[in-house]
Design a protein around this motif. Structure first.
Motif, PDB file in Angstrom:
ATOM      1  N   GLY A 118      12.970  15.576  11.256  1.00  0.00           N
ATOM      2  CA  GLY A 118      13.054  15.527   9.801  1.00  0.00           C
ATOM      3  C   GLY A 118      14.223  14.709   9.289  1.00  0.00           C
ATOM      4  O   GLY A 118      14.573  14.797   8.104  1.00  0.00           O
ATOM      5  N   THR A 119      14.825  13.902  10.151  1.00  0.00           N
ATOM      6  CA  THR A 119      15.950  13.062   9.759  1.00  0.00           C
ATOM      7  C   THR A 119      15.458  11.684   9.336  1.00  0.00           C
ATOM      8  O   THR A 119      14.663  11.057  10.058  1.00  0.00           O
ATOM      9  N   ILE A 120      15.920  11.221   8.178  1.00  0.00           N
ATOM     10  CA  ILE A 120      15.566   9.873   7.740  1.00  0.00           C
ATOM     11  C   ILE A 120      16.381   8.876   8.558  1.00  0.00           C
ATOM     12  O   ILE A 120      17.611   8.858   8.507  1.00  0.00           O
ATOM     13  N   LEU A 121      15.676   8.064   9.332  1.00  0.00           N
ATOM     14  CA  LEU A 121      16.326   7.094  10.207  1.00  0.00           C
ATOM     15  C   LEU A 121      16.756   5.851   9.433  1.00  0.00           C
ATOM     16  O   LEU A 121      17.901   5.407   9.548  1.00  0.00           O
ATOM     17  N   LYS A 122      15.839   5.280   8.692  1.00  0.00           N
ATOM     18  CA  LYS A 122      16.089   4.072   7.913  1.00  0.00           C
ATOM     19  C   LYS A 122      15.262   4.144   6.640  1.00  0.00           C
ATOM     20  O   LYS A 122      14.246   4.838   6.577  1.00  0.00           O
ATOM     21  N   THR A 123      15.687   3.401   5.648  1.00  0.00           N
ATOM     22  CA  THR A 123      14.902   3.223   4.432  1.00  0.00           C
ATOM     23  C   THR A 123      14.825   1.743   4.123  1.00  0.00           C
ATOM     24  O   THR A 123      15.853   1.071   4.048  1.00  0.00           O
ATOM     25  N   TRP A 124      13.604   1.247   4.004  1.00  0.00           N
ATOM     26  CA  TRP A 124      13.392  -0.131   3.579  1.00  0.00           C
ATOM     27  C   TRP A 124      13.004  -0.104   2.099  1.00  0.00           C
ATOM     28  O   TRP A 124      12.048   0.569   1.707  1.00  0.00           O
ATOM     29  N   SER A 125      13.732  -0.840   1.279  1.00  0.00           N
ATOM     30  CA  SER A 125      13.430  -0.935  -0.151  1.00  0.00           C
ATOM     31  C   SER A 125      12.932  -2.339  -0.456  1.00  0.00           C
ATOM     32  O   SER A 125      13.534  -3.330  -0.014  1.00  0.00           O
ATOM     33  N   PHE A 126      11.858  -2.419  -1.221  1.00  0.00           N
ATOM     34  CA  PHE A 126      11.192  -3.691  -1.457  1.00  0.00           C
ATOM     35  C   PHE A 126      11.325  -4.113  -2.912  1.00  0.00           C
ATOM     36  O   PHE A 126      11.520  -3.284  -3.797  1.00  0.00           O
ATOM     37  N   ASP A 127      11.154  -5.414  -3.129  1.00  0.00           N
ATOM     38  CA  ASP A 127      11.132  -5.941  -4.488  1.00  0.00           C
ATOM     39  C   ASP A 127       9.729  -6.370  -4.887  1.00  0.00           C
ATOM     40  O   ASP A 127       9.544  -7.116  -5.850  1.00  0.00           O
ATOM     41  N   LYS A 128       8.724  -5.909  -4.136  1.00  0.00           N
ATOM     42  CA  LYS A 128       7.330  -6.177  -4.456  1.00  0.00           C
ATOM     43  C   LYS A 128       6.595  -4.858  -4.664  1.00  0.00           C
ATOM     44  O   LYS A 128       6.970  -3.834  -4.079  1.00  0.00           O
ATOM     45  N   ALA A 129       5.528  -4.908  -5.442  1.00  0.00           N
ATOM     46  CA  ALA A 129       4.765  -3.694  -5.761  1.00  0.00           C
ATOM     47  C   ALA A 129       3.715  -3.434  -4.676  1.00  0.00           C
ATOM     48  O   ALA A 129       2.509  -3.530  -4.904  1.00  0.00           O
ATOM     49  N   TYR A 130       4.195  -3.049  -3.496  1.00  0.00           N
ATOM     50  CA  TYR A 130       3.272  -2.704  -2.421  1.00  0.00           C
ATOM     51  C   TYR A 130       2.603  -1.371  -2.729  1.00  0.00           C
ATOM     52  O   TYR A 130       3.245  -0.413  -3.166  1.00  0.00           O
ATOM     53  N   THR A 131       1.299  -1.306  -2.458  1.00  0.00           N
ATOM     54  CA  THR A 131       0.553  -0.059  -2.658  1.00  0.00           C
ATOM     55  C   THR A 131      -0.007   0.493  -1.352  1.00  0.00           C
ATOM     56  O   THR A 131      -0.627   1.554  -1.348  1.00  0.00           O
ATOM     57  N   GLY A 132       0.210  -0.233  -0.248  1.00  0.00           N
ATOM     58  CA  GLY A 132      -0.293   0.249   1.031  1.00  0.00           C
ATOM     59  C   GLY A 132       0.372  -0.457   2.189  1.00  0.00           C
ATOM     60  O   GLY A 132       0.975  -1.528   2.041  1.00  0.00           O
ATOM     61  N   ALA A 133       0.262   0.173   3.360  1.00  0.00           N
ATOM     62  CA  ALA A 133       0.844  -0.375   4.580  1.00  0.00           C
ATOM     63  C   ALA A 133      -0.023   0.029   5.765  1.00  0.00           C
ATOM     64  O   ALA A 133      -0.695   1.068   5.736  1.00  0.00           O
ATOM     65  N   THR A 134      -0.013  -0.785   6.801  1.00  0.00           N
ATOM     66  CA  THR A 134      -0.791  -0.528   8.009  1.00  0.00           C
ATOM     67  C   THR A 134       0.016  -0.979   9.221  1.00  0.00           C
ATOM     68  O   THR A 134       0.623  -2.057   9.195  1.00  0.00           O
ATOM     69  N   LEU A 135       0.015  -0.173  10.260  1.00  0.00           N
ATOM     70  CA  LEU A 135       0.625  -0.584  11.516  1.00  0.00           C
ATOM     71  C   LEU A 135      -0.364  -1.450  12.286  1.00  0.00           C
ATOM     72  O   LEU A 135      -1.510  -1.049  12.511  1.00  0.00           O
ATOM     73  N   LEU A 136       0.081  -2.631  12.695  1.00  0.00           N
ATOM     74  CA  LEU A 136      -0.722  -3.510  13.539  1.00  0.00           C
ATOM     75  C   LEU A 136      -0.185  -3.380  14.959  1.00  0.00           C
ATOM     76  O   LEU A 136       0.671  -4.159  15.387  1.00  0.00           O
ATOM     77  N   GLY A 137      -0.639  -2.368  15.679  1.00  0.00           N
ATOM     78  CA  GLY A 137      -0.070  -2.098  16.987  1.00  0.00           C
ATOM     79  C   GLY A 137       1.283  -1.408  16.840  1.00  0.00           C
ATOM     80  O   GLY A 137       1.669  -0.969  15.750  1.00  0.00           O
ATOM     81  N   PRO A 138       2.052  -1.318  17.924  1.00  0.00           N
ATOM     82  CA  PRO A 138       3.284  -0.535  17.890  1.00  0.00           C
ATOM     83  C   PRO A 138       4.464  -1.201  17.207  1.00  0.00           C
ATOM     84  O   PRO A 138       5.424  -0.525  16.851  1.00  0.00           O
TER      85      PRO A 138
END
Length: 322
Positions: free
Chosen positions: A54-74
């Protein structure tokens, strides 16, 4: 005069350096051996990487209005937005952008098929599904129903729910030719394939004044309706695990754990307006969209909570490599 030229040259070199550094700006890397669950938060456009404690490892903050994400492999992360005309692919272990690619406005979902090393983009404005190879090369585009969104692959087929239509499109993955069209309820959302029973399950919002209360069960080869599972209200998030199907019903803020025969094993009220559920090792994790919280659940009880960015809308899970 020479001094002025040198000052101008120095200024241009500094400007070029600044622009280059902005272009190549990298996020903090996530090493391959790290197991995580990542919460994409669409109200403040951020991505929290969280370990099994339950520990937050990293946070990526974006300047684009992303509405979704997908892992392409590992080790690759694809980010998209419904109002963006570009997808961006990052390498997790370096935090750097691998490539960007122009796409048409209207991306609703991206699905990655590990078996064929392809990803598929559903677009609600063109009502199409387009396939790409693992390097982002566009392969083929197929017209489908109105507003394609939820997708799942099994064997050589891609199953696509057309959200604003009454059809589910069954496509051949190799060339996206339409092999079948099933009749399903309008506003269907959420999909899981139960190969153990040869079924496909879908959830949904319902339409108008009649919210959906059930998961629909279809025979995988024919699309025949074989049963329903009572999971009120608005079951929209389905995730299959090794021994059950996890369902979140955001109308009643409920998590349901259902066996493959369609029997509810247990359920729990959790989160504020949850849309997604996933599993991280021994924990079931539910994302509360309105309270910006992840709930880590074990043995039917909430064991810990994690505050994340605003509008937790998607959960990605990766098991680290040794």
């Amino acid at each position: 005069m020479i001094v002025k030229k040198w000052i101008l040259l120095l200024f241009l070199l500094i400007l070029i350096t600044i622009l280059a550094s902005c272009k190549n700006q990298a996020f903090e890397p996530i090493q391959l051996e790290q197991t995580f669950i990542a919460s994409l938060n669409i109200q403040d456009t951020s991505l929290n990487f969280i370990d099994s404690q339950g520990t937050i490892l990293k946070t990526w903050s974006f300047d684009k209005a992303y509405t979704g994400a997908t892992l392409l492999g590992p080790d690759q992360l694809l980010l998209f937005g419904h109002q963006l005309d570009q997808i961006d692919v990052y390498t997790l272990s370096t935090g750097q952008k691998l490539y960007s690619k122009k796409v048409k406005l209207g991306t609703t979902n991206v699905y990655y098929a590990d078996k064929t090393k392809q990803f598929f983009i559903a677009n609600s404005m063109t009502n199409t599904v387009t396939s790409f190879d693992e390097h982002g090369k566009e392969l083929v585009t197929q017209q489908v129903g109105n507003y394609p969104m939820s997708m799942e692959a099994f064997q050589d087929h891609l199953y696509v729910i057309n959200f604003k239509d009454t059809t589910l499109s069954v496509l051949a993955m190799k060339d996206l030719s339409v092999e079948q069209e099933w009749t399903i309820p309008k506003s269907a959302h959420g999909i899981a394939i139960i190969e153990e029973t040869n079924e496909l399950w879908i959830g949904g919002h319902g339409e108008g004044s009649k919210p959906n209360r059930t998961i629909k069960r279809y025979q995988l080869e024919t699309g025949a309706l074989v049963g329903e599972i009572d999971t009120p209200l608005m079951p929209v998030g389905l995730t299959k695990t090794k021994d059950a199907v996890l369902v979140v019903s955001h109308g009643h803020n409920e998590l349901y754990v259902v066996d493959w025969d369609g029997h509810v094993k247990w359920h729990l009220e959790v989160g504020a307006n949850p849309f997604v559920v996933n599993q991280l090792q021994a924990y079931i994790v539910v994302a509360g969209y309105d309270d910006h919280t992840l709930y880590f659940i074990k043995n039917g009880q909430i064991e810990k909570t994690v505050d994340v960015g605003k509008g937790a809308f998607q959960l990605l899970v990766r098991e680290g490599t040794s």
